[in-house]
Design a protein around this motif. Structure first.
Motif, PDB file in Angstrom:
ATOM      1  N   ARG A  77       0.858  -1.184   0.000  1.00  0.00           N
ATOM      2  CA  ARG A  77       0.000   0.000   0.000  1.00  0.00           C
ATOM      3  C   ARG A  77       0.897   1.239   0.000  1.00  0.00           C
ATOM      4  O   ARG A  77       2.075   1.165   0.364  1.00  0.00           O
ATOM      5  CB  ARG A  77      -0.943  -0.013   1.195  1.00  0.00           C
ATOM      6  N   VAL A  78       0.301   2.362  -0.376  1.00  0.00           N
ATOM      7  CA  VAL A  78       1.109   3.558  -0.631  1.00  0.00           C
ATOM      8  C   VAL A  78       1.858   4.033   0.622  1.00  0.00           C
ATOM      9  O   VAL A  78       3.037   4.400   0.557  1.00  0.00           O
ATOM     10  CB  VAL A  78       0.243   4.675  -1.245  1.00  0.00           C
ATOM     11  N   THR A  79       1.214   3.977   1.787  1.00  0.00           N
ATOM     12  CA  THR A  79       1.885   4.446   3.006  1.00  0.00           C
ATOM     13  C   THR A  79       3.094   3.572   3.331  1.00  0.00           C
ATOM     14  O   THR A  79       4.123   4.054   3.775  1.00  0.00           O
ATOM     15  CB  THR A  79       0.906   4.433   4.191  1.00  0.00           C
ATOM     16  N   ILE A  82       5.971   4.552   1.131  1.00  0.00           N
ATOM     17  CA  ILE A  82       6.619   5.778   1.595  1.00  0.00           C
ATOM     18  C   ILE A  82       7.517   5.477   2.795  1.00  0.00           C
ATOM     19  O   ILE A  82       8.636   5.978   2.896  1.00  0.00           O
ATOM     20  CB  ILE A  82       5.555   6.847   1.951  1.00  0.00           C
ATOM     21  N   SER A 127       9.044   9.116  -3.231  1.00  0.00           N
ATOM     22  CA  SER A 127       8.244   9.382  -2.030  1.00  0.00           C
ATOM     23  C   SER A 127       7.364  10.613  -2.226  1.00  0.00           C
ATOM     24  O   SER A 127       6.177  10.612  -1.899  1.00  0.00           O
ATOM     25  CB  SER A 127       9.189   9.565  -0.842  1.00  0.00           C
ATOM     26  N   LEU A 130       4.547   9.834  -4.641  1.00  0.00           N
ATOM     27  CA  LEU A 130       3.472   9.048  -4.001  1.00  0.00           C
ATOM     28  C   LEU A 130       2.626   9.924  -3.076  1.00  0.00           C
ATOM     29  O   LEU A 130       1.408   9.782  -3.012  1.00  0.00           O
ATOM     30  CB  LEU A 130       4.075   7.888  -3.200  1.00  0.00           C
ATOM     31  N   MET A 131       3.286  10.837  -2.375  1.00  0.00           N
ATOM     32  CA  MET A 131       2.541  11.687  -1.448  1.00  0.00           C
ATOM     33  C   MET A 131       1.597  12.635  -2.182  1.00  0.00           C
ATOM     34  O   MET A 131       0.576  13.045  -1.650  1.00  0.00           O
ATOM     35  CB  MET A 131       3.494  12.462  -0.545  1.00  0.00           C
TER      36      MET A 131
ATOM     37  N   LYS B  99       6.644  15.333   6.374  1.00  0.00           N
ATOM     38  CA  LYS B  99       5.517  14.471   6.025  1.00  0.00           C
ATOM     39  C   LYS B  99       5.923  13.001   5.866  1.00  0.00           C
ATOM     40  O   LYS B  99       5.278  12.106   6.407  1.00  0.00           O
ATOM     41  CB  LYS B  99       4.890  14.944   4.700  1.00  0.00           C
ATOM     42  N   ILE B 103       4.673   9.689   8.080  1.00  0.00           N
ATOM     43  CA  ILE B 103       4.046   8.499   7.486  1.00  0.00           C
ATOM     44  C   ILE B 103       4.842   7.253   7.848  1.00  0.00           C
ATOM     45  O   ILE B 103       4.289   6.228   8.245  1.00  0.00           O
ATOM     46  CB  ILE B 103       3.914   8.656   5.957  1.00  0.00           C
ATOM     47  N   VAL B 107       3.407   4.047   9.928  1.00  0.00           N
ATOM     48  CA  VAL B 107       3.441   2.684   9.410  1.00  0.00           C
ATOM     49  C   VAL B 107       4.193   1.787  10.400  1.00  0.00           C
ATOM     50  O   VAL B 107       3.778   0.664  10.697  1.00  0.00           O
ATOM     51  CB  VAL B 107       4.124   2.650   8.017  1.00  0.00           C
ATOM     52  N   GLU B 145      -3.063   3.993  10.196  1.00  0.00           N
ATOM     53  CA  GLU B 145      -3.173   4.010   8.733  1.00  0.00           C
ATOM     54  C   GLU B 145      -4.036   5.190   8.274  1.00  0.00           C
ATOM     55  O   GLU B 145      -3.697   5.890   7.310  1.00  0.00           O
ATOM     56  CB  GLU B 145      -3.751   2.675   8.236  1.00  0.00           C
ATOM     57  N   ALA B 148      -1.963   8.237   8.629  1.00  0.00           N
ATOM     58  CA  ALA B 148      -0.917   8.311   7.601  1.00  0.00           C
ATOM     59  C   ALA B 148      -1.488   8.834   6.290  1.00  0.00           C
ATOM     60  O   ALA B 148      -0.876   9.660   5.609  1.00  0.00           O
ATOM     61  CB  ALA B 148      -0.278   6.938   7.397  1.00  0.00           C
ATOM     62  N   MET B 152      -0.640  12.290   4.348  1.00  0.00           N
ATOM     63  CA  MET B 152      -0.258  12.249   2.943  1.00  0.00           C
ATOM     64  C   MET B 152      -1.020  13.287   2.123  1.00  0.00           C
ATOM     65  O   MET B 152      -0.474  13.901   1.222  1.00  0.00           O
ATOM     66  CB  MET B 152      -0.562  10.851   2.411  1.00  0.00           C
TER      67      MET B 152
END
Lengths: 134, 154
Positions: A77-79, A82, A127, A130-131, B99, B103, B107, B145, B148, B152
């Motif tokens: 997943r994207v998070t 990152i 990164s 993606l953000m 940022k 994140i 995670v 999550e 995060a 984002m």
């Protein structure tokens, strides 16, 4: 008669065996090729030569697998991506990866200055990309 | 023989008294609302309580010291852990992370509690409130999550 059945069975088993081997081969090709499509060409090449050997689904080291499995990159997943990119930037910058012990046996896997620069640049831009949700 | 034991015991007791004069500085700064993780993100009450009791003693500037933790050499042992914990991650400085770091932290917090690597076993053994049930872990992960993704999109 009995002999005939045995021969047929053997043939069948051989067929199954060949089929299984073919499937395995296909799967392994599929896997190593996946890293290619997912990353930009140059990045993928570096990851493949210096990182993927330990950071993949089939690897022996649980620690390496827990940190990242590059062959699964697309599924993260994207998070998570990152997060990994942040850690990659850190360990590459500090020269912690690839590990010293590994480099003693595989000195050619050491990241060159250019490779280091390229990977660091990519971890940052990827990164940010993606953000921004691209 | 008896005398030797007596002297050794007295020496030990005297030593214990003397080391009490060498106490590490306490990790108790006032909370900075602009920086503190729970202040900045305001998670649901249950999650906030869990994080406070499971993480804050070693990963923030606000350690809650039970009485025995003030006694050397326990206090030394504790200080070492707090120092290490804060250098890895200090939730009292969450507000000034960029940022990507936020994140990454969010995670991580889910992953370490889920894997059971945090809170440390030694800590969880002594602090009943720090032991996380499967539901607790799930609640932390759902929140982290969400947070995060929120970071984002900021």
């Amino acid at each position: 008669m009995f002999h005939f059945i045995l021969v047929v069975m053997k043939k069948k088993m051989l067929g199954v065996l060949i089929g299984a081997l073919g499937l395995l081969l296909f799967l392994s090709f599929n896997q190593s090729n996946r890293a290619d499509d997912v990353f930009p060409e140059e990045v993928g090449a570096i990851l493949k030569s210096s990182c993927l050997g330990c950071h993949n689904t089939e690897a022996r080291s649980e620690d390496a697998k827990k940190a990242v499995q590059f062959d699964l990159w697309d599924d993260y997943r994207v998070t998570k991506k990152i997060g990994i990119l942040g850690k990659m930037g850190e360990v590459i910058e500090e020269g912690k990866m690839p590990p010293k012990k590994f480099l003693e046996k595989n000195p050619d896997k050491k990241l060159t200055e250019d490779q280091t620069k390229l990977l660091l640049e990519w971890t940052k831009t990827e990164s940010e990309r993606l953000m921004q949700g691209n | 023989m008896k005398r030797a034991v007596k002297w050794a015991g007295m020496g030990l007791a005297a030593g214990l008294v003397v080391i009490q004069f060498f106490q590490p500085e306490k990790n108790m700064s006032p909370v900075n609302p602009a920086e503190d993780l729970l202040m900045v993100t305001s998670p649901p009450g249950q999650v906030a309580d869990l994080i406070k009791s499971s993480c804050y003693d070693c990963h923030s500037n606000q350690t809650v010291y039970p009485w025995y933790s003030k006694v050397a050499p326990v206090s030394w042992y504790l200080q070492k852990h707090i120092k290490e914990g804060k250098s890895d991650l200090n939730v009292s400085e969450y507000g000034s992370m960029d940022k990507a770091d936020k994140i990454e932290f969010l995670v991580d917090i889910c992953e370490v509690v889920e894997a059971g690597t945090m809170p440390l076993l030694s800590f969880a053994l002594i602090h009943k409130a720090a032991r996380l049930s499967e539901e607790d872990k799930e609640a932390i992960c759902v929140w982290s999550e969400e947070e995060a993704l929120k970071v984002m999109r900021e």
